[in-house]
Design an enzyme around this catalytic site. Sequence first.
Site, PDB file in Angstrom:
ATOM      1  CB  CYS A 190      -0.921  -0.020   1.228  1.00 28.72           C
ATOM      2  SG  CYS A 190      -1.903   1.470   1.394  1.00 28.72           S
ATOM      3  CB  CYS A 236      -0.698   2.420   4.135  1.00 28.06           C
ATOM      4  SG  CYS A 236      -2.139   1.768   3.313  1.00 28.06           S
ATOM      5  CG  ASP A 237       3.078   0.978   4.456  1.00 25.32           C
ATOM      6  OD1 ASP A 237       2.590   1.391   5.519  1.00 25.32           O
ATOM      7  OD2 ASP A 237       2.865  -0.163   4.008  1.00 25.32           O
TER       8      ASP A 237
END
Length: 303
Positions: free
Chosen positions: A134, A137-138
Amino acid sequence: MEQYDIIIIGAGPGGLTAGIYAGRQGTKNLIIDRDLAGGLGREVPAMENYPGFDNISGLELIEKMKVQAIQNCELHEMEEVTQVTKTDDEYQFTVKTDKDSYQSKTIILATGSSHQHLNVKGEDEFKGKGVSYCATCDGFFFAGRDIIMVGGGNSALQEALYLKNLGANVTIVHRRDEFRAQKHLQDMIKEAGINTLLNKTVEEIKGDMLVESVMLKDTKTGDLTEVATNGIFVSIGYIPHTELAKQLDVKLDESGHIIIDKNQKTNVDYVYAIGDVCVGLKQWIVACGEGAVAATSAFTDIQ
Ligand code: NAP
């Protein structure tokens, strides 16, 4: 046991849209999701093809849809459906969750999909330590660092652009000599100066505490090369979530997706399916359209 006309399992874009439509029909409806509403849609860094928005993130659009859905329909987040069974009653489906049980006249399966894994050595070991599925997200943690993005579809190229924009030094690794992604994304990758390594597969992910390198195999020559990297983002497609469909004897195609007709009906009466768990184009707008159709079909069928 609480009784409903329509229970929608999954609160991604399709499930939320089904909830909006269902609520406006005057039926009693419930959406249940084992996570927060949005599913994988929350991870989409930027969408430029959802009508009405030049550019919007998946998270922002999901939050808007969720607000609208809960004005129209009951929503239970963080509640996992573990079993769906069919009886001969009017409220023929019993939906058992990890918190409660419900009965419903109809079921809409909007169970989505999850990330396909590479299944190579080091992938599980370094998950969250340099291996990610992701970018939204990261990606933040990789500004100024070297990243390998694996995949050749729309998602991989879109996420590569997102990571590059965050200041990461991105290299795309793809197993063939051409990308599957839309041409305009391929052009954007070229314009952004993102490095690409074609005809390469990832054989192993290596490191100590964190990812330090990947072993790449050339699919033409078989040669192995070790490439230093701080992170590896895997974006190689999705696996449909069909466990509940299988419990209801819903028919799947050879790729494991639910077969539906133009009214989103499955082979099982009063069971409908929408979005990425079904055969067909995997797009937000399609999942939303299917949600509208399924809610309308369910309403018509129980009149
Ligand atoms: P996808 O289109 O299925 O592409 C998956 C990519 O991963 C392919 O390039 C595939 O290679 C590669 N791949 C699969 N298994 C692999 C493995 N074991 N090792 C290495 N590479 C592997 O998946 P996606 O990009 O996630 O997209 C999913 C769906 O969402 C698609 O229908 C896509 O069009 C849609 N989508 C649309 C947009 C948009 O804005 N238009 C954005 C994102 C996603 P091969 O090409 O060799 O098969």
